[in-house]
Write a protein that holds these residues in place. Sequence first.
Motif, PDB file in Angstrom:
ATOM      1  N   LEU A  21      -6.633  -1.951  -5.065  1.00  0.00           N
ATOM      2  CA  LEU A  21      -6.951  -2.847  -3.965  1.00  0.00           C
ATOM      3  C   LEU A  21      -8.160  -3.697  -4.344  1.00  0.00           C
ATOM      4  O   LEU A  21      -9.186  -3.176  -4.779  1.00  0.00           O
ATOM      5  CB  LEU A  21      -7.276  -1.992  -2.728  1.00  0.00           C
ATOM      6  CG  LEU A  21      -7.161  -2.636  -1.366  1.00  0.00           C
ATOM      7  CD1 LEU A  21      -5.832  -3.315  -1.192  1.00  0.00           C
ATOM      8  CD2 LEU A  21      -7.347  -1.560  -0.297  1.00  0.00           C
TER       9      LEU A  21
ATOM     10  N   ILE B 134      -7.055   3.732   2.293  1.00  0.00           N
ATOM     11  CA  ILE B 134      -7.707   2.521   1.768  1.00  0.00           C
ATOM     12  C   ILE B 134      -8.718   2.908   0.684  1.00  0.00           C
ATOM     13  O   ILE B 134      -8.733   2.300  -0.402  1.00  0.00           O
ATOM     14  CB  ILE B 134      -8.443   1.775   2.917  1.00  0.00           C
ATOM     15  CG1 ILE B 134      -7.458   1.362   4.017  1.00  0.00           C
ATOM     16  CG2 ILE B 134      -9.226   0.568   2.391  1.00  0.00           C
ATOM     17  CD1 ILE B 134      -6.548   0.249   3.666  1.00  0.00           C
TER      18      ILE B 134
ATOM     19  N   ARG C 219      -8.768   1.835  -3.239  1.00  0.00           N
ATOM     20  CA  ARG C 219      -9.882   1.076  -3.822  1.00  0.00           C
ATOM     21  C   ARG C 219     -10.452   1.794  -5.046  1.00  0.00           C
ATOM     22  O   ARG C 219     -10.838   1.167  -6.026  1.00  0.00           O
ATOM     23  CB  ARG C 219     -10.979   0.858  -2.789  1.00  0.00           C
ATOM     24  CG  ARG C 219     -10.558  -0.130  -1.708  1.00  0.00           C
ATOM     25  CD  ARG C 219     -11.730  -0.624  -0.918  1.00  0.00           C
ATOM     26  NE  ARG C 219     -12.449  -1.664  -1.635  1.00  0.00           N
ATOM     27  CZ  ARG C 219     -13.389  -2.418  -1.119  1.00  0.00           C
ATOM     28  NH1 ARG C 219     -13.721  -2.250   0.142  1.00  0.00           N
ATOM     29  NH2 ARG C 219     -13.997  -3.343  -1.819  1.00  0.00           N
TER      30      ARG C 219
ATOM     31  N   LEU D  81       0.833  -1.203   0.000  1.00  0.00           N
ATOM     32  CA  LEU D  81       0.000   0.000   0.000  1.00  0.00           C
ATOM     33  C   LEU D  81       0.871   1.257   0.000  1.00  0.00           C
ATOM     34  O   LEU D  81       0.601   2.221  -0.711  1.00  0.00           O
ATOM     35  CB  LEU D  81      -0.886  -0.026   1.253  1.00  0.00           C
ATOM     36  CG  LEU D  81      -2.199   0.735   1.220  1.00  0.00           C
ATOM     37  CD1 LEU D  81      -3.094   0.221   0.095  1.00  0.00           C
ATOM     38  CD2 LEU D  81      -2.918   0.609   2.562  1.00  0.00           C
TER      39      LEU D  81
ATOM     40  N   VAL E 228      -8.022  -5.317   6.948  1.00  0.00           N
ATOM     41  CA  VAL E 228      -7.358  -4.067   6.561  1.00  0.00           C
ATOM     42  C   VAL E 228      -7.385  -3.043   7.705  1.00  0.00           C
ATOM     43  O   VAL E 228      -6.431  -2.275   7.877  1.00  0.00           O
ATOM     44  CB  VAL E 228      -8.025  -3.507   5.282  1.00  0.00           C
ATOM     45  CG1 VAL E 228      -7.611  -2.089   5.019  1.00  0.00           C
ATOM     46  CG2 VAL E 228      -7.657  -4.376   4.097  1.00  0.00           C
TER      47      VAL E 228
END
Lengths: 249, 439
Positions: free
Chosen positions: B215, B206, B210, B113, B130
């Motif tokens: 992700l 995150i 995405r 990441l 996560v």
Amino acid sequence: MPSLFSPFDLPDDIILLLSDELVAPADFILHRTLAAHLKAGLVSGRVKPKSVILSVSEGLSRWKTLAMKSNINLQTHLDLGTLEFIELSSCAEPSAEANLRGVFDRVRMALENSRPSQQPHLIILDDVSVLEWIGFSPTSVQRFIRALRSLALKANATLVLRHHVVTPNEPDELLRHLLQICTYHLEVRPLASGRSGAVSGEVALHAGFSYPSNNINPVKLLSRSSALQYCLTEAGPEFFVKGTSGGVL
Amino acid sequence: MRKTFRPFPGRVAERRFGDGISVLAFIVSEGMGRRKMSSFKRKAIGKQALPVYPGTRISPASNQCLITSTGISSLDDILGGGLPLSCSLVFAAPDIHSSYGDLVQKYFFAQGLANGHRICLVGKDPEGFVKDVMWYPKSHSATPSAGDSEDEEKDEEKGDESQKVKIAWRYENMKQFKTTVGNSSSEAESYCQTFELASRVPEDVINKARKADRLRFVDVGLDALSPSAVLSEITRYMESDSSAPVRICITSLGSPVWGDLTSQNIVYFLHSLRATLRKHPHACASTSLAPEVSAASWGGAGWIDKVGWVSDGALTLSAFTANPALSSMFPAQHGLLQIHTLPSPHTLSAPSDRLSTLRGLSSSGENNLAFKCTRKRLIFETLHLDVEGGTSERRTRPSGLMVDGGGAPEAGEKVAQVEGGVGVRAKKGKKRVAFDYDF
């Protein structure tokens, strides 16, 4: 002409069983044998012998990279048709037993299409054990090996089979079967004292059940107690006798 | 005296270097050979230009291979610099009371990441997983300072300064005894980021990943996926974009959420995963086995060896949690690390044999390795006995050798002495000793 399995003075046209353990993989013998066979083919005359690799565990890229270290370009041999690379990992669907039949037919076609040469052909099956572990039935694996053996004998080819030993004290059913059909058994073992920087492992050479009793040129066998030790370097393996006389330790 | 290469005139000279590089030159005259050394041209055979991805570097063992960090610098050292792309790594953590296997996966995820890699997370409840992933320390700016990773050690040293042990002058300048490796330069720091276990990855990071399709979550339990369906999902994700490295992160393989998997199913899955990775040289995978599946006898005799044969690297993290005897013997560590096999995609032997400082194979036999989990991070290090030898029997008698005053030690105090060295008194488990020699 140097032997395919130098420094073990083994003859050509044999069924060789190669057994190894996870700590001391016998990859180096497979790659060395292929390199020796392809090099011998270059000087053998007009008709080149055929090499067939049945790869279960490794892709073509690793074979190419390691062959390059012996100054051999596998792509050239693939283009010339002197090398046939069959990847079993891509076609291995354990539920379909017909896949092994298909692989065998490809090997047979490859050998039948090649003309007889002075040098014997070479067939390498790089991983017998994984075939069984991923789900092929023991019977179908044994049948496949038996068929390869008879094909090798018929086509005057050297057959090398590698088997992984995961229970060193208890030989499994497949290993017992392989010991019965092989001419020689090359056993690669790790050191009992653990990993070392100077010695990678040791190699013993035993006679298989198909070892000819009336052998005119007997091969010097190596028991475990007199096994030859080796060290893997960038250039390849270096063999030396046990003890300090070789100046390695 | 320095030797120079003097080609003989009128001949073709050839020099061979490593990696298939050779130099050919026709020597016209000796004088020309001396004056115009540029007539030698390098002929590179089979050398391909590797695509440069962020967070990867060319392997020190082979110029045809890219490696990437696992997020733990000491684990990278054990792997010979990092995990090579196109390779798979499997962690077995048989202890059911801890989850060190998943902790390593979290580092692998966090590193991906941070480097902007594409990540495919496979397992039970990936979104919950996560939320627990570690992140940069709270004080972290745009680039983490090189000293962050050593904070803990520095704090300890600071506290000890007031009670500094007097060391004999001839041993004072000897380097400190170290059991692990760390990031020494800023370049190494950007390759392997420093994460802190107390921090959590921010939600917006995150969400951003995405949105950018960096992700992908594959919830095995929710979607009731079979191993072959999971493999298809992974393959699709790898094939969708090859502009950035792909990390496949598989957690708790074989746990009940995966269905009733047999040992054969798991071996087939790992074997197929490796074959898929070979076709996608921009991807790598890290898998942790469920604790019950990690037991050596779970899949029959030689189970872990079988796992090792169908993956590129296999390691076992055996935590001491369930064994109080081992915990008391090695109070400084939390478990043992066992190496079964290590990746060697372009060489006969694993590059780690030559390059790893922690394993120490280049100089002698292999070191025993262990791991410890501090408040801030997970560290792999060499296993070593405590200064007292790990057992109470090796404690020395309280004698007149004490430095800070004589007399018998009080209750709760420990006394440590190294043969021929200086004994000290340590309070509340803090041991400070002067070593007779550094080893």
